[in-house]
Design an enzyme around this catalytic site. Structure first.
Site, PDB file in Angstrom:
ATOM      1  N   HIS A   1       0.806  -1.208   0.000  1.00 31.51           N
ATOM      2  CA  HIS A   1       0.000   0.000   0.000  1.00 31.51           C
ATOM      3  C   HIS A   1       0.853   1.278   0.000  1.00 31.51           C
ATOM      4  O   HIS A   1       0.312   2.374  -0.130  1.00 31.51           O
ATOM      5  CB  HIS A   1      -0.940   0.012   1.210  1.00 31.51           C
TER       6      HIS A   1
ATOM      7  N   ASN B   1      -5.306   2.735   8.442  1.00 31.69           N
ATOM      8  CA  ASN B   1      -6.722   2.878   8.092  1.00 31.69           C
ATOM      9  C   ASN B   1      -7.336   4.087   8.796  1.00 31.69           C
ATOM     10  O   ASN B   1      -7.569   4.063  10.000  1.00 31.69           O
ATOM     11  CB  ASN B   1      -7.466   1.596   8.490  1.00 31.69           C
TER      12      ASN B   1
ATOM     13  N   ARG C   1     -17.802  48.852   1.541  1.00 30.71           N
ATOM     14  CA  ARG C   1     -19.048  48.924   2.296  1.00 30.71           C
ATOM     15  C   ARG C   1     -19.528  47.539   2.745  1.00 30.71           C
ATOM     16  O   ARG C   1     -20.131  47.394   3.814  1.00 30.71           O
ATOM     17  CB  ARG C   1     -20.117  49.586   1.428  1.00 30.71           C
TER      18      ARG C   1
ATOM     19  N   PHE D   1     -13.904   5.063   8.097  1.00 28.09           N
ATOM     20  CA  PHE D   1     -12.721   5.482   7.344  1.00 28.09           C
ATOM     21  C   PHE D   1     -13.058   6.404   6.181  1.00 28.09           C
ATOM     22  O   PHE D   1     -12.172   6.996   5.561  1.00 28.09           O
ATOM     23  CB  PHE D   1     -12.003   4.247   6.776  1.00 28.09           C
TER      24      PHE D   1
END
Length: 660
Positions: A194, A307, A398, A444
């Site tokens: 991962h 996670n 303004r 998650f």
């Protein structure tokens, strides 16, 4: 025997030094020799003797004298870099130090601790942790919860139950059961596979924030990590050992998997890691240099580390804090511009804002009054146009309470979401020790912070949009009654002509960046993760929008101060004169054309460091105490703010235009 970690052309080498009389030059040659030995082609060298190089510390990049002894020049196990003369840096090369190295060479290890329990962290706390102001420790209650949740995991493993992420594969492989003998390998494979992010690494501050936030979530006791492993993570944070985390690669569900995997990978001793002592180096060397051991992942612990929504949320916390800072200061900058353009304060009358009682609108109008009230702070500039024939000001002056006000309310809304998110458990599966079970869910998913940060970008951008229009009014002589582009001898000098163009370019770029990332979703993981938040990009572009806002307001601040020069010897109000003096302490008046970019950067730095707010805040709060005695700073509602002020302030002494 002392040992040094030496960086040669992207390779890290451990070089022992047998004699105290060995020189820095010897260390460099020995490192080159070892580098050549590891290369099939000797790295393109014939011998180490022929290589010309210089040696510098990784910390601070200070050059070392090759004739000094290593004993005199270096500390044991210090990290140094050998730079071969004539080498051209590859675009893929990772420098030993991040950008802005001068900031990190001054790093001092903090002495104070912040106790984390997973429930009470604030966005400001997280930003301070990112700056390295605190170390971390767990509360006793958090330690007990972590232990209890780990017991649930160990029971599942012992009983060989089939539970997602503990004894099964992940995503599409959730139905693949993994034998107990391979559960630790499963977790390490998860982290390695991962770790697939790309792009520049997060800065040390942002890596530190990400690591701190993950620790806070783990401290809640719903992740199943062991206390032993969590303490190792905390030790790495306290030593400022920060893994290499590419900024791109998360789709924001199932959490920020890629960046958090890179975070976990470094903690296991793989990949790259940075510390103030080492610069970028192999993670195993950095951990060893700080007396730390790589983490060995037990069942569920890889998943527990990767996670969650912490990448989106940690960057989001920085975004919301920077947004708060620039929104406060935008009121001060706009008030200064109004003075230079000889505007009126009638539009900030408390009665106007009481009948449209948005909290942010009322607070912005109050700040304008506190800076411009003629009774409180006499202004020679205001007095000079008291009986002018203009009826009212342009919207950019303004309508500041209405435009700046909704930005303030947007920031408050987003901050509330971020505060909830940083104290939330965002794992899957969740561990509930009191029920002795794990439950799969969807905490998650990053939709909450993603949507909030898209909204933040849209809201804060408007500060730049309206500021750029005020810069136009300052630079345009038909609108300002000042010299064109705020400079004398126009034509010979161009003054603020291109500074205004820069502001316009930044505002236009923001328009594209404000397109919401979270309206997109692409199915991933073989349609298992079939709806995602794209929150990583929401967070990164929100930060970019906010930086552009800061830069545009820096240009307005410079322009307004330059406008003051053409109104001298008249003076503005006391608080705004203090702001002018602050700017002039870093940027001199623009008498003729010069290099403009450093001036913009200096003004930008004042805003980022909140110096403009620090100068003006005492006057704002003093005015609050005198006109709203029942209140405390920031406490009144929009409605009560106006009512209380009217009760304690007889009359409305505005700097009028002559209204016919």
């Amino acid at each position: 025997m002392p040992r040094y970690t030496v960086h040669v052309r992207g390779e890290w080498l451990a070089v022992p030094c047998p004699h105290s009389t060995n020189t820095v030059g010897w260390l460099g040659k020995e490192a080159v020799r070892r580098y050549m030995k590891n290369k099939p082609d000797n790295g393109g060298f014939t011998s180490a003797e022929e290589v010309k190089f210089y040696v510098r510390r990784c910390k601070g990049l200070g050059l070392l004298d090759l004739d000094d002894t290593v004993e005199d020049a270096l500390e044991d196990n210090e990290f140094v870099e050998v730079v071969v003369e004539g080498d051209i840096m590859s675009p893929d090369f990772i420098p030993s130090q991040p950008e802005g190295v001068h900031l990190y060479s001054k790093y001092r290890e903090p002495e104070q601790y912040i106790s984390l329990d997973g429930n009470s962290l604030t966005t400001q706390d997280l930003v301070n942790l990112g700056k390295g102001l605190y170390k971390i420790k767990l509360t006793p209650e958090a330690e007990a919860k972590v232990k209890q949740s780990r017991e649930v995991i160990e029971r599942i493993v012992k009983e060989q139950r089939v539970v997602y992420g503990i004894t099964t594969g992940f995503g599409k492989f959730a139905r693949t059961v993994i034998p107990n003998s391979k559960l630790m390998e499963l977790q390490m494979n998860l982290v390695r596979s991962h770790s697939a992010g790309v792009g520049k690494p997060l800065t040390p501050e942002r890596s530190r924030m990400l690591l701190a936030l993950r620790i806070n979530v783990l401290a809640k006791g719903h992740s199943g990590i062991s206390l032993e492993t969590l303490q190792q993570v905390i030790e790495a944070f306290n030593a400022s050992c920060l893994p290499y985390i590419p900024e791109k690669g998360t789709v924001g569900a199932s959490g920020d998997l890629a960046p958090l995997s890179h975070l976990a990978l470094g903690l296991t001793g793989e990949g790259k890691m940075w510390s103030p002592k080492s610069g970028w180096a192999d993670a195993k060397y950095v951990l060893e240099a700080h007396g730390l051991k790589p983490i060995t992942l037990k069942p569920k612990e890889g998943l527990a580390l990767i996670n969650g929504t912490q990448m989106i949320t940690s960057l989001g916390c920085e975004a919301v804090e920077r947004a708060s800072a620039i929104a406060r200061q935008a009121d001060i900058v706009a008030a200064l511009t109004l003075e230079v353009l000889k505007g009126t304060t009638k539009a900030f009358d408390s009665d106007i804002h009481t009948v449209r009682p948005h909290r942010g609108q009322a607070e912005v109008a109050f700040r304008f009054r506190s800076l411009l009230d003629s009774d409180h702070h006499p202004s020679e500039i205001a007095e000079s146009h008291r009986f002018c024939d203009r009826v009212q000001d342009a919207y950019t002056m303004r309508c500041c309470p209405q435009v700046h006000g909704v930005v303030n309310d947007t920031i408050a809304f987003v901050k509330d979401i971020m505060t909830t998110e940083i104290n939330s458990a965002t794992d899957n599966p969740m561990v509930f020790a009191e029920r002795a079970e794990t439950i799969s869910g969807g905490n998650f998913h990053g939709e909450y912070p993603a949507k909030a940060l898209d909204y933040l970008a849209i809201g804060v951008h408007e500060l730049a949009a309206i500021s750029e229009r005020r810069i136009e009014r300052l630079c345009n002589p038909s609108l300002s009654e000042l010299p064109a582009f705020l400079v004398t001898e126009g034509g010979l000098n161009s003054g603020f002509m291109i500074a205004h163009c820069t502001a316009a370019a930044l505002v236009s770029e923001n328009k594209a960046l404000c397109h919401p990332s979270s309206v997109d979703s692409l199915s991933t993981s073989a349609a298992t993760e079939d709806h995602v938040s794209m929150g990583g990009w929401s967070a990164r572009k929100a930060l970019r929008v906010i930086e552009h806002v800061e830069q545009v307001l820096a240009i307005e601040l410079l322009s307004a101060c330059q406008g003051i020069e053409f109104l001298r010897p008249l003076k503005t109000t006391t608080p705004l004169e203090k702001v002018y003096d602050l700017v002039r302490s870093v940027v001199r008046p623009w008498m003729r054309d010069r290099f403009m970019a450093p001036d913009i950067e200096a003004a930008h730095r004042l805003l980022v460091e909140q110096k403009v707010w620090e100068v003006a805040e005492p006057y704002i709060e003093k005015y609050r105490r005198e006109h709203i005695p029942e209140s405390r700073p920031g406490s009144p509602t929009a409605f009560s703010l106006g009512v209380l002020e009217r009760k304690t302030h007889n009359g409305h002494n505005h700097r009028h235009h002559n209204e016919l």
